[in-house]
Design a protein around this motif. Sequence first.
Motif: not given
Length: 539
Positions: A75-97
């Motif tokens: 699962c990943a959260g999306l934030k709205f980037f005002k400067r770019d004008g779009f929704w996208a994730a702003n955090e890494r997607l952690v996979l396997n240790i």
Amino acid sequence: MNKEYKSVREIKEHGEAAIGKRIRELVSKESVNSWYVNPKNKGWIGNSIEKDWFGLENNSRPEADFDTLGVELKCAGLKFFKRDGFWAANERLVLNIFDYDEKNKKDFQTSSFLKKSNLIKLVLYKYDPIEYYSFEGKEYPIYPDFIVSDSILFNLYDLMEEDLDIIRNDWELIMNMIREGRADEISEGMTQYLGAVTKGGKKKKNLTSQPFSDKRAHRRAFSLKPSYMKEITRRIVNRQLTSSTTYDSYVIDYPELHEQSFDTQYDTREHIITNPSELHTKTFEEIILNRLKPYHGMNKKILGEEFGVNIPAKNDKASSRLITQKMFNLQNDLEETDEFKKAGIVLKIITVKSNKRKKESKKRLTTEGFKLESDISFIKDICDLEWEDTRVYDYLSTTKFLLFIYEETSKGEIFKGAKFWYMPEEDLVKRVSETWRKKKKILIEGVELTYKPVNNKKGFVVINNLPSNSNNTGVLHIRPSAEKSEYFEGKNSSRLPTPARWKNRPENMENVLTNDYMVKQAFWLNKNYMYQQVKEYFE
């Protein structure tokens, strides 16, 4: 007991059924109540959706979550980037240790990373707070009210050939560090798309052994880096990247379609690598730096003439970037290319002062350091976060810089070359964190602000006691970062966690020079520190 899924299609469609629903509609009442008990739990959304919506026990197994079908759930959260004008994730997607002992025996195609992560059920939700919940003196966005916006089957093999080649090169770089007994030197900033993020923080209890050295290393996990996830999720939201139709059992899952579809993923951004096959024999960095070799030693004025770039005599801040763009035959800025956007690589121009001045000096410096990411509110971070949770830590630990290096001479500026650079882990963990903690202590105790009359437009300046660049020692310093100097509530100021302690402030200026606000501040890397990073070009 895990819920049993008979096909990848069943997983895909169950995820799609969550689109448009609030998190509280997908999870149990017990899970919702647990959030209100501990709203600081960052993993609450992912764990609750995994357990309550998909019926899987929370786990950290090396196998994929839907192990019989080879599908991992994320699962990943999306934030709205005002400067770019779009929704996208702003955090890494952690996979396997990492398993340091296992990693050195594998190649990329047989790696546990690829086995666990090549097909991912990716559920996206919008970080769009409506109301806040007060807990222990702080306000928290109400996670149960967030809405699921997208759900796709994300297949690494569906990526553009160039992307997968860069990820493979990143994986090999990390593996080679382990094989050389240098796992303790691994940094998330050294790679392009695939990172090696620390797990459990940078405390001694989270250190583990490595196979080819006696030095203990931080526990780490593979991750798709924040900048890469921003671009991937932007494409998902824009419907440029859709659910995979290339996984092995697709034809069985969708017999009504009769045949498998191999849609090529695309992006409209300009590419710096036009021939992806180059990545089969060279790394991304080698390709970039090789293209610049013909320009080494050239005068900037000559470069300007060759590329049709005007170089003004004064206030010349833009021409170097434009020359860089022309060196790669690009229509747009280098940072706007597909590869640089995905890798989050930042271009910085480093100019080193000549030591053959009227008063000769053996000490060499860059003409100035450089400012870190400008839209970060460091004061707000200090109010709310611990060091490893701050955006300055995240920025410096994940960002790679491409340094274009010039030297001031009597004949003009000379292009010396370029290098990729990221902040060494030791500098970040020790020296940078020390400066950050000093600033935090000062702000929490109350920053000291001194009014000083001077001969300028306003008639005064305000001096503070935050770490400065006066002696040019250490790694970084702090200075104002705003269009105007404001000490009242406004777009150029930040609220202080503790009222300021003023000295010599005129009584009639208390409404303009308030106790609760100060001009926004930014971190700058110091001149001497940046010279140390490029000194091989001059010594």
